[in-house]
Design a protein around this motif. Structure first.
Motif, PDB file in Angstrom:
ATOM      1  N   UNK A  89      -9.111 -15.309  56.770  1.00 58.69           N
ATOM      2  CA  UNK A  89      -8.003 -14.748  57.526  1.00 58.69           C
ATOM      3  C   UNK A  89      -8.071 -13.262  57.782  1.00 58.69           C
ATOM      4  N   UNK A  90      -9.073 -12.599  57.238  1.00 59.66           N
ATOM      5  CA  UNK A  90      -9.197 -11.180  57.486  1.00 59.66           C
ATOM      6  C   UNK A  90      -9.622 -10.901  58.922  1.00 59.66           C
ATOM      7  N   UNK A  91      -9.597  -9.620  59.284  1.00 60.65           N
ATOM      8  CA  UNK A  91     -10.011  -9.247  60.629  1.00 60.65           C
ATOM      9  C   UNK A  91      -9.592  -7.846  60.965  1.00 60.65           C
ATOM     10  N   UNK A  92      -9.694  -7.536  62.250  1.00 62.22           N
ATOM     11  CA  UNK A  92      -9.330  -6.221  62.768  1.00 62.22           C
ATOM     12  C   UNK A  92      -7.980  -6.325  63.469  1.00 62.22           C
ATOM     13  N   UNK A  93      -7.060  -5.434  63.123  1.00 67.22           N
ATOM     14  CA  UNK A  93      -5.725  -5.464  63.712  1.00 67.22           C
ATOM     15  C   UNK A  93      -5.251  -4.028  63.917  1.00 67.22           C
ATOM     16  N   UNK A  94      -4.412  -3.830  64.899  1.00 66.77           N
ATOM     17  CA  UNK A  94      -3.855  -2.501  65.140  1.00 66.77           C
ATOM     18  C   UNK A  94      -2.727  -2.219  64.157  1.00 66.77           C
ATOM     19  N   UNK A  95      -2.493  -0.953  63.920  1.00 63.96           N
ATOM     20  CA  UNK A  95      -1.384  -0.558  63.056  1.00 63.96           C
ATOM     21  C   UNK A  95      -0.087  -1.172  63.567  1.00 63.96           C
ATOM     22  N   UNK A  96       0.708  -1.681  62.646  1.00 65.26           N
ATOM     23  CA  UNK A  96       1.942  -2.359  62.990  1.00 65.26           C
ATOM     24  C   UNK A  96       1.795  -3.857  63.163  1.00 65.26           C
ATOM     25  N   UNK A  97       0.562  -4.322  63.191  1.00 61.91           N
ATOM     26  CA  UNK A  97       0.300  -5.739  63.383  1.00 61.91           C
ATOM     27  C   UNK A  97       0.389  -6.538  62.089  1.00 61.91           C
ATOM     28  N   UNK A  98       0.044  -7.813  62.203  1.00 57.18           N
ATOM     29  CA  UNK A  98       0.158  -8.737  61.075  1.00 57.18           C
ATOM     30  C   UNK A  98      -1.104  -9.562  60.918  1.00 57.18           C
ATOM     31  N   UNK A  99      -1.337  -9.975  59.690  1.00 60.06           N
ATOM     32  CA  UNK A  99      -2.398 -10.920  59.365  1.00 60.06           C
ATOM     33  C   UNK A  99      -1.907 -11.817  58.244  1.00 60.06           C
ATOM     34  N   UNK A 100      -2.428 -13.018  58.190  1.00 59.47           N
ATOM     35  CA  UNK A 100      -2.155 -13.894  57.055  1.00 59.47           C
ATOM     36  C   UNK A 100      -3.474 -14.296  56.411  1.00 59.47           C
ATOM     37  N   UNK A 101      -3.620 -13.941  55.168  1.00 57.17           N
ATOM     38  CA  UNK A 101      -4.800 -14.313  54.398  1.00 57.17           C
ATOM     39  C   UNK A 101      -4.541 -15.613  53.653  1.00 57.17           C
ATOM     40  N   UNK A 102      -5.589 -16.408  53.513  1.00 57.11           N
ATOM     41  CA  UNK A 102      -5.516 -17.647  52.751  1.00 57.11           C
ATOM     42  C   UNK A 102      -6.553 -17.611  51.639  1.00 57.11           C
TER      43      UNK A 102
END
Length: 128
Positions: free
Chosen positions: A8-21
């Motif tokens: 679930x990792x990756x590149x995201x802009x500030x303020x964004x969201x990610x969900x790790x499993x």
């Protein structure tokens, strides 16, 4: 023996969201505390969030967090899938790190020495 695999990792802009499993295999981890840690380049691995095991008689898990992520990150678990999650919202560039999940030895394990099994990690990069 327990195997843990993060995703679930990756590149995201500030303020964004990610969900790790974090998927566990080898045996059920439903009764174990599970934790998320992160390690930024040149820094020590640090605790991020933990969730206690689900005991018998329907007892619920408790969660605990490092101060810097309180209100932004949420740890949860799905014992039917033997999986732990880390929902990360309002991400900041300083959250950039490799994130690891781990199986704790105690109910409220906090330090790396209190965790016995580790995944290989997943990279989270937050751009400004």
């Amino acid at each position: 023996q327990v195997q843990l695999v993060e995703s679930g990792g990756g590149l995201v802009q500030a303020g964004g969201s990610l969900r790790l499993s974090c998927a566990a295999s080898g045996r059920s981890v439903s009764r174990n505390t599970m934790g998320w840690f992160r390690q930024a380049p040149g820094k020590d691995r640090e605790f991020v969030a933990g969730i206690t095991g689900s005991g018998g008689s329907g007892s619920r898990s408790n969660t605990y967090y490092t101060d810097s992520v309180k209100g932004r990150f949420t740890i949860s678990r799905d014992n039917t899938k033997n999986t732990v999650y880390l929902q990360m919202n309002s991400l900041k560039p300083e959250d950039t790190a490799v994130f690891y999940c781990a199986l704790g030895r105690y109910t409220y394990s906090l330090t790396t020495g209190e965790y016995d099994y580790w995944g290989q990690g997943t990279q989270v990069t937050v751009s400004s």
